[in-house]
Design a protein around this motif. Structure first.
Motif, PDB file in Angstrom:
ATOM      1  N   ASN A  50      26.609 -50.696 -96.196  1.00  8.08           N
ATOM      2  CA  ASN A  50      25.678 -49.673 -96.163  1.00  8.08           C
ATOM      3  C   ASN A  50      24.130 -50.093 -96.048  1.00  8.08           C
ATOM      4  N   ALA A  51      23.766 -50.546 -97.066  1.00  7.93           N
ATOM      5  CA  ALA A  51      22.221 -51.279 -97.326  1.00  7.93           C
ATOM      6  C   ALA A  51      21.907 -51.878 -95.994  1.00  7.93           C
TER       7      ALA A  51
ATOM      8  N   MET B  19      30.317 -57.635 -87.238  1.00 15.53           N
ATOM      9  CA  MET B  19      30.519 -58.202 -88.607  1.00 15.53           C
ATOM     10  C   MET B  19      31.369 -57.519 -89.483  1.00 15.53           C
ATOM     11  N   GLU B  20      32.142 -58.475 -90.369  1.00 14.09           N
ATOM     12  CA  GLU B  20      32.913 -57.864 -91.366  1.00 14.09           C
ATOM     13  C   GLU B  20      32.202 -57.993 -92.736  1.00 14.09           C
ATOM     14  N   PHE B  21      32.011 -57.124 -93.530  1.00  8.95           N
ATOM     15  CA  PHE B  21      31.412 -57.173 -94.666  1.00  8.95           C
ATOM     16  C   PHE B  21      32.561 -57.253 -96.033  1.00  8.95           C
ATOM     17  N   SER B  22      32.101 -57.945 -96.754  1.00  5.59           N
ATOM     18  CA  SER B  22      32.899 -58.029 -98.302  1.00  5.59           C
ATOM     19  C   SER B  22      32.943 -56.712 -98.973  1.00  5.59           C
ATOM     20  N   SER B  23      31.750 -56.078 -98.797  1.00  2.00           N
ATOM     21  CA  SER B  23      31.424 -55.107 -99.644  1.00  2.00           C
ATOM     22  C   SER B  23      30.812 -53.909 -98.939  1.00  2.00           C
ATOM     23  N   LYS B  24      31.309 -52.574 -99.268  1.00  2.82           N
ATOM     24  CA  LYS B  24      30.674 -51.408 -98.635  1.00  2.82           C
ATOM     25  C   LYS B  24      29.415 -51.133 -98.947  1.00  2.82           C
ATOM     26  N   LEU B  25      28.884 -51.415-100.099  1.00  5.11           N
ATOM     27  CA  LEU B  25      27.509 -51.289-100.584  1.00  5.11           C
ATOM     28  C   LEU B  25      26.532 -52.140 -99.830  1.00  5.11           C
ATOM     29  N   LEU B  26      27.194 -53.357 -99.573  1.00  2.00           N
ATOM     30  CA  LEU B  26      26.380 -54.377 -98.564  1.00  2.00           C
ATOM     31  C   LEU B  26      26.234 -53.827 -97.295  1.00  2.00           C
TER      32      LEU B  26
ATOM     33  N   MET C  66      20.366 -58.288 -92.884  1.00  2.00           N
ATOM     34  CA  MET C  66      21.313 -58.867 -94.193  1.00  2.00           C
ATOM     35  C   MET C  66      20.578 -60.166 -94.779  1.00  2.00           C
ATOM     36  N   ARG C  67      19.662 -60.746 -94.155  1.00  3.28           N
ATOM     37  CA  ARG C  67      18.633 -61.679 -94.839  1.00  3.28           C
ATOM     38  C   ARG C  67      17.651 -60.808 -95.742  1.00  3.28           C
TER      39      ARG C  67
ATOM     40  N   VAL D 120      18.418 -57.915 -97.393  1.00  2.00           N
ATOM     41  CA  VAL D 120      19.203 -57.336 -98.492  1.00  2.00           C
ATOM     42  C   VAL D 120      19.564 -58.554 -99.335  1.00  2.00           C
ATOM     43  N   LEU D 121      19.972 -59.568 -98.839  1.00  2.00           N
ATOM     44  CA  LEU D 121      20.513 -60.867 -99.704  1.00  2.00           C
ATOM     45  C   LEU D 121      19.134 -61.303-100.576  1.00  2.00           C
TER      46      LEU D 121
END
Lengths: 206, 206
Positions: free
Chosen positions: A10-11, A1-8, A27-28, A30-31
């Motif tokens: 990391n969480a 998975m490529e994330f658009s945000s480091k904070l996301l 992911m679900r 956290v969102l």
């Protein structure tokens, strides 16, 4: 998975460290937190931090507690000479829910498991043997899971306490209440025949 | 469930607030954290708190980002006149993983759903219509889930932008690659026949 945000990222990675939770579930979750008011995240993190840092284990039975001696061990109406040996706090809760048991507990904190690298020294076994040695106990009831690890742990403890000549029992294995006989596995059915009980005593427990 | 500790009960209740996580699973997760070094709980709670408080949404496409303009919108090699409309960041990640799309995105933040109480005003629809109005966009691609909510949302947005005479397309619905025909549902199979494509163009995309 490529994330658009480091904070996301990391969480998600931290949540996915929990057992049985993969990256997609993480992911679900956290969102979900992102869509909720930030107070929910705050309540969650505070509850976890407080629990992890401030939780106390009962000095007598090693159960999770809010005090140095738990409510069960502190209860003088219970029979302190009968000790039920369980794996963890969930088993204490399960047995308490039956309202059938009036003795106290001894929480091992796990089962002996060479595969998972859990040796007897990591469990609360020494303090149990000590209790037996000091002749505070008249009966030990093993209530561990009916698995190879559970049986190994039972046997390991039994070897250490048999010289003190106390009653050692284990919870009955048999057909679950409400189960159809034809679907029971043969080991369980075999044991339930071997350890059959007088019909009259089975009526009493209904 | 009767808990032996208020701290434990509180933590379990907070974890069980997460979607798809019941009390038993929450208990398992919390007991796992108790068995791990306290640093793991600390890392988890810090990552969640930081994420919740510091996360930024891209001002252009509303995707989750570490900056006010996300990496995709900042990328000058991408075609900024093609906008793919998606529900949330997971869909952006899924489409990016295909490496087939070189336009930009517009993240709605959900779908119109009267049942869940999500109205159009709670989604990022106004800013999308604004982009179309300012004639920055030549094509809109709808890439929402193929559900009633997804179709409703597509239709709602379409009604607002059709007067501006731009190309509006939707991703193809059809038989998944690798699927057996006999197991496909009839609606999908019917649509895949209705929207059949020239064989030569299907070869090109392989």
């Amino acid at each position: 998975m490529e994330f658009s945000s480091k904070l996301l990222e990391n969480a998600v990675n931290e949540v996915a460290m929990l057992p049985g939770i993969g990256k997609r579930t993480a992911m679900r979750l956290v969102l979900h937190l992102l869509k909720q008011p930030s107070e929910q995240t705050q309540l969650l993190t505070e509850a976890l931090t407080k629990m992890r840092n401030e939780i106390i284990y009962c000095q007598n039975c090693h159960n999770i507690s809010d005090n140095t001696i738990c409510e069960i061990c502190n209860n003088t109406t219970r029979d302190h000479s009968i000790v039920c040996v369980v794996e963890d706090v969930r088993d204490v809760m399960a047995i308490e829910n039956t309202r059938m048991y009036k003795g106290i507990y001894h929480v091992l904190g796990g089962k002996i498991s060479p595969i998972e690298g859990i040796s007897p020294s990591q469990l609360n076994i020494i303090s149990l043997v000590e209790k037996v040695k000091q002749q505070k106990v008249s009966e030990i009831i093993f209530a561990l899971s009916s698995t190879m690890e559970g049986d190994t742990t039972n046997f390991y403890i039994f070897k250490q306490i048999k010289e003190f000549n106390i009653n050692v029992s284990t919870i009955a294995r048999g057909i679950s209440v409400g189960d159809e006989l034809e679907y029971a596995d043969e080991v369980t059915l075999g044991r339930s025949l071997l350890h059959r009980i007088p019909f009259e005593s089975s009526i009493k427990s209904m």
